[in-house]
Design an enzyme around this catalytic site. Structure first.
Site: not given
Lengths: 156, 181
Positions: A56, A59
């Site tokens: 991700c 993230c």
């Protein structure tokens, strides 16, 4: 009638995101050494529960900021409880090393279908929950500034 | 004799036969990170011909494995992406070819689909090759414009057999996928 409702409601709540003011669900998952970590063991600290995965992008980009926040407040009673939904533990371990993550970090493989992600109704990552010393949710997806403000007023 | 061997070859391989779509890569565009949302993973996994969907962070794309023996439907793939609130920015599918002659700006029927190859050199395709879909809404708008400029045929705009194609014997309104290599 009321007693029926009381029994039925919790069953529904299992798959709802804990709302602000509600108690966080217990999380008991293995860390990088295979040792099971319990979210409830962090009671007494303000904890940021951070759902993420190594793949991700957003993230990963927020990890350096979290690291800064963590180094600044960890001794004052702040913990980060990272929950990865990575399918591959190796990718997760690599990301932990690369991003120099030093906070609590657990994993449940299975991606979006991982039971922890289903229970917390995670629809996107990063998803984060800031909880107080009693385990109550005080903010959902707070910005770094918001977290810092909560920490300043909550950690005395 | 040569002729017989040739006919045998055709019989064995099936007329310009195309085998299975095996894998594909998909880039989805939107305001947020497409891979980071559950919605797109769900709508993709709901497609009956998709086996697995994995995230490839380096290239911010999905790696898709197709189920064997199913018919891959690129339009359904596109719809799934759009249903999740994103649009297709790039779709590449790999498939194995057996003696398929492709020529620039011309139509060819492979399997159950009709393709229109754009911006390619004439070549005989063999083995595993990757084709990129360049139809409208399968690429970014400027990319589509670039490829649409490579043909004078109107099917590139509608994605369907227009007068340009029916001349060649393709049934009107047949879905025509515009692709490049």
């Amino acid at each position: 009638m009321i007693s029926i409702l009381i029994f039925v409601l919790p069953a529904f709540q299992v798959f709802a995101q804990p709302a602000v003011g509600q108690q966080a669900y217990e999380i008991s998952l293995p860390d990088i050494n295979g040792k099971v970590q319990h979210l409830s063991d962090q009671q007494g600290k303000m904890v940021l529960i951070d759902f993420w995965a190594s793949w991700c992008g957003p993230c990963r980009r927020s990890n350096p900021e979290l690291l800064k926040l963590y180094s600044q407040y960890r001794d004052k009673g702040f913990e980060i409880f990272g929950v990865s939904i990575d399918d591959q533990k190796d990718a997760w371990k690599k990301a932990i090393a690369k991003d120099r993550i030093s906070w609590k970090q657990v994993i449940e493989t299975g991606g979006w279908d991982a039971p922890v992600a289903v229970q917390w109704k995670i629809e996107q990552i990063p998803s984060s929950f800031l909880i107080d010393q009693q385990g109550k949710v005080i903010a959902i997806d707070p910005s770094k500034e918001q977290i810092e403000n909560y920490l300043k007023s909550g950690l005395k | 004799m040569k002729k017989i061997i040739f006919i045998l070859l055709i019989a064995l391989t099936g007329l310009g036969a195309i085998a299975q779509f095996k894998t594909g890569t998909l880039q989805a565009a939107g305001l947020t990170c497409a891979m980071c949302t559950k919605a797109i993973n769900e709508t993709l996994k709901d497609l009956t011909f998709i086996k697995t969907v994995k995230a490839d962070i380096k290239n911010s794309q999905f790696i898709i494995d197709f189920k064997e023996g199913t018919t891959v439907d690129p339009d359904a793939l596109k719809r799934a992406v759009e249903d999740a609130g994103f649009s297709v920015a790039k779709l590449k599918l790999s498939l194995s070819f057996k003696n398929v002659q492709v020529d620039n700006d011309s139509h060819i029927k492979m399997g159950d689909k009709t393709y229109h190859f754009l911006d390619v050199r004439s070549q005989l395709l063999n083995g595993e090759k990757t084709i990129t879909f360049v139809d409208k809404n399968f690429v970014l708008a400027r990319e589509f414009k670039k490829y649409a400029g490579k043909t004078l045929m109107s099917c590139v705009q509608s994605g369907k057999a227009e007068s340009c194609c029916t001349k060649e014997g393709i049934t009107g309104n047949t879905r025509i996928y515009h692709v490049t290599i």
